[in-house]
Design an enzyme around this catalytic site. Sequence first.
Site, short mmCIF file in Angstrom:
data_model
loop_
_atom_site.label_atom_id
_atom_site.label_comp_id
_atom_site.label_asym_id
_atom_site.label_seq_id
_atom_site.Cartn_x
_atom_site.Cartn_y
_atom_site.Cartn_z
N CYS A 27 -14.08 2.52 -14.51
CA CYS A 27 -14.47 3.91 -14.24
C CYS A 27 -13.20 4.75 -14.11
O CYS A 27 -12.95 5.40 -13.10
CB CYS A 27 -15.30 3.97 -12.95
SG CYS A 27 -16.20 5.52 -12.73
N TYR A 81 -6.20 6.70 4.03
CA TYR A 81 -6.40 5.61 3.09
C TYR A 81 -5.62 4.36 3.49
O TYR A 81 -6.18 3.26 3.61
CB TYR A 81 -5.99 6.00 1.65
CG TYR A 81 -5.79 4.77 0.81
CD1 TYR A 81 -6.91 4.06 0.35
CD2 TYR A 81 -4.52 4.24 0.58
CE1 TYR A 81 -6.75 2.87 -0.35
CE2 TYR A 81 -4.37 3.05 -0.12
CZ TYR A 81 -5.47 2.38 -0.58
OH TYR A 81 -5.32 1.20 -1.24
N ASP A 94 -9.70 5.64 -1.94
CA ASP A 94 -8.51 6.13 -2.64
C ASP A 94 -9.01 6.95 -3.84
O ASP A 94 -10.19 7.23 -3.95
CB ASP A 94 -7.63 4.96 -3.08
CG ASP A 94 -8.26 4.19 -4.22
OD1 ASP A 94 -9.50 4.22 -4.34
OD2 ASP A 94 -7.54 3.57 -5.01
N CYS A 108 -17.74 2.92 -19.97
CA CYS A 108 -19.09 2.72 -19.43
C CYS A 108 -19.79 1.49 -20.00
O CYS A 108 -20.59 0.85 -19.33
CB CYS A 108 -19.93 3.97 -19.67
SG CYS A 108 -19.29 5.43 -18.81
N GLU A 145 0.81 -1.21 0.00
CA GLU A 145 0.00 0.00 0.00
C GLU A 145 0.85 1.26 0.00
O GLU A 145 0.53 2.24 -0.67
CB GLU A 145 -0.96 0.01 1.19
CG GLU A 145 -2.05 -1.06 1.14
CD GLU A 145 -2.96 -0.92 -0.08
OE1 GLU A 145 -2.98 0.16 -0.69
OE2 GLU A 145 -3.64 -1.90 -0.43
N CYS A 155 -19.30 -1.35 -17.84
CA CYS A 155 -19.54 -1.14 -16.40
C CYS A 155 -20.74 -1.93 -15.90
O CYS A 155 -21.84 -1.85 -16.47
CB CYS A 155 -19.77 0.35 -16.13
SG CYS A 155 -20.04 0.70 -14.38
#
Length: 299
Positions: free
Chosen positions: A201, A129, A147, A208, A46, A211
Site C-alpha cells: 500500500c 511514533y 507512522d 493492490c 527507530e 494486497c
Amino acid sequence: MDSSPSPSPVSGDDVGEVLLDWSETAARDLPWRGPDVDPWAVLVSEVMLQQTPVARVEPVWREWMARWPSPAALAAVSPAEVIRAWGKLGYPRRALRLRETAVALVERHQGAVPADVAALEALPGIGTYTARAVACFGHGQPQPVVDTNVRRVVARLVHGRAEAGTARTSDLADVAALAPAEPERAVRFSVAVMELGALVCVARTPRCAACPVREVCAWRLAGCPAPDGPARRVQKFAGTDRQVRGRLLDVLRAAEGPVPAPLLDEAWADAVQRSRCLDSLLVDGLVEQTPDGRFRLPA
DNA sequence: AAACCGTGGGC
DNA sequence: TGCCCAAGGTT
C-alpha cells in the site's frame, strides 16, 4: 452445516488476522526485528529510520550497535564522534538527540530503555511514533503504532481516501480497532501494518493486486477515487538553508581538526546565507568555535 | 498549524 | 530532468 462454496471474502473482523498471516511470508527480515534485538537497538533503529529509508539505515545501524551496544556506551562519547558516525543519514540533530537520550537513560533510568510510553516520549527526539514503536517492538507491548505507512493504510483501508493527509489523533484508535486482542499477535500485527504500507500500500503506485485485504479496502470499494484535498507541497531542497548546513557539516565531518573560516567559505558562495547557517549550526550544538576562531564538531 | 530540519534514489 | 518520497520531531 455445509461450508460455503464461494471463496470467503475477508470480513471486517479479521483484517488483523489476515494481515498477520500475510506478513508471515511477505514481511522483510530486517536486522532490528530479530528475537535477540534489545530495546536499545530498537530505539536506535527507530530514530535512524525517522525520514530515512531502510537501505541507508541498515549499515550505519550495524556499525552503531557494534560500537555502542548500550545507552551507557553511547553516553560516554563526544558529540563529534556521534555526528561523524551518523554519516550522511540526514537530519544530524537526530544524532545529537540520540546521544542526549543515552545520557538521560543513564541518569534517569539506570541505563535501561523504559517500557513506559510516557517515559519514552519524555526523551529528546522521541515522539508519538517512536515511543510506541520502542514499547511495542522493543518491549513486546501491544501498542498501536502509527507512522506514515500506517496512516496511509488507514486512510485507504478504513476511510476510503487516497492519501493520508495531515496526521489525525484518531489514527491511533483506528489501527487499534484492527489489532488482534492477544498481545503477542497485536505486536506482530503492528509490524504487519507497517510492512503493508511499505511494500504494498505504497504512496505512488499501490500494488493492490498483491494486497491481502483488497476485498475489504474502503478505497477500492469506492473505486479508488483520486486524492481530494489540496496536494501537499513537497519541500524544496536545492538552495535552501538545509543544503547549506549540509555542505558546512560535510566539510567539518571530513576535517581532522578545527577548520579555519576560509575553508568553510568554499562550501557555499553566498556569504549571508552561509553565515546564517553556520550560526544556526552553532545554536543547534552541531558545531562549536575554538578560542582561536576556527570551527569544529563539538568535542 | 505550518515550516523547518538532510540526503539520495526511483520514476 | 525534476518531482516525489522516505519507520518524524520540534518549534
